[in-house]
Design an enzyme around this catalytic site. Structure first.
Site, PDB file in Angstrom:
ATOM      1  CB  CYS A  20      -0.875   0.033   1.242  1.00 50.21           C
ATOM      2  SG  CYS A  20      -2.149  -1.215   1.305  1.00 50.21           S
ATOM      3  CD  GLU A  71      -2.428   3.995   2.896  1.00 51.70           C
ATOM      4  OE1 GLU A  71      -1.928   3.289   2.004  1.00 51.70           O
ATOM      5  OE2 GLU A  71      -3.650   4.085   3.074  1.00 51.70           O
TER       6      GLU A  71
HETATM    7  N1  THU Z   1      -4.283   0.419  -1.202  1.00 55.37           N
HETATM    8  C1  THU Z   1      -3.469   1.399  -0.714  1.00 55.37           C
HETATM    9  O1  THU Z   1      -2.399   1.685  -1.270  1.00 55.37           O
HETATM   10  N2  THU Z   1      -3.858   2.056   0.392  1.00 55.37           N
HETATM   11  C2  THU Z   1      -5.052   1.873   1.021  1.00 55.37           C
HETATM   12  O2  THU Z   1      -5.326   2.549   1.991  1.00 55.37           O
HETATM   13  C3  THU Z   1      -5.984   0.875   0.532  1.00 55.37           C
HETATM   14  C4  THU Z   1      -5.522   0.029  -0.584  1.00 55.37           C
HETATM   15  C5  THU Z   1      -3.892  -0.246  -2.435  1.00 55.37           C
HETATM   16  C6  THU Z   1      -3.523  -1.684  -2.324  1.00 55.37           C
HETATM   17  C7  THU Z   1      -3.783  -2.151  -3.742  1.00 55.37           C
HETATM   18  O3  THU Z   1      -2.664  -1.847  -4.549  1.00 55.37           O
HETATM   19  C8  THU Z   1      -4.946  -1.296  -4.206  1.00 55.37           C
HETATM   20  O4  THU Z   1      -4.963  -0.185  -3.343  1.00 55.37           O
HETATM   21  C9  THU Z   1      -6.280  -1.997  -4.177  1.00 55.37           C
HETATM   22  O5  THU Z   1      -6.555  -2.517  -2.938  1.00 55.37           O
END
Ligand code: THU
Length: 140
Positions: free
Chosen positions: A59, A61
């Site tokens: 993710c 974050e």
């Molecule tokens: N994802 C994030 O980068 N941050 C979040 O807070 C929620 C989900 C990403 C993970 C994945 O690459 C995509 O979003 C779909 O879930």
């Protein structure tokens, strides 16, 4: 609690928006940009980076947080997330747990293309984090 100056907040949100342009999300088609603000006033960006295995994807974050920690910038006071969506996106549970280790008093700001930004303290989003046997004091 850290008080965010308006110029810091603006710069943090801008960094999250900019980071979203680097997102590698061919599988989910859900690009996310993030940026953390450190106690020293440094801003470190991150984006989601997916992988064909899906499970190895990271993710935005956590990308931002790990980058800050890798630069010796341990204490995080705020995190901004940007998604090009109508409503704001909040960090997933895994990211909240990881953030809590370095940013107990962190303010989480989520910006999008539609509604107003959403603002919540990390402690509100994750009031009861996992604490291992050797966990440092995460600040109840
Ligand atoms: N994802 C994030 O980068 N941050 C979040 O807070 C929620 C989900 C990403 C993970 C994945 O690459 C995509 O979003 C779909 O879930």
């Amino acid at each position: 609690m850290h008080r965010l100056q308006p110029h810091q907040r603006q710069a943090l949100e801008a960094a999250a928006r900019q980071a979203c342009a680097c997102a590698y999300a061919p599988y989910s088609q859900f690009p996310v940009g993030a940026a953390v603000l450190t106690e020293e006033g440094r801003i470190v960006p991150g984006c989601n980076v997916e992988n064909a295995s899906l499970g190895l994807s990271c993710c935005a974050e956590r990308t931002a947080l790990f980058s800050a920690v890798s630069q010796g910038l341990g204490k995080i006071v705020a995190l901004a997330i940007y998604t090009p969506t109508a409503g704001p996106t909040l960090p997933c549970g895994a990211c909240l747990q990881v953030l809590r280790e370095f940013a107990a008093d962190c303010l989480v700001i989520s910006v999008c293309d539609g509604e107003d930004p959403l603002e919540k303290f990390l402690k509100t989003l994750l009031p009861a984090p996992f604490r291992g046997q050797n966990s440092p004091e995460l600040g109840a």
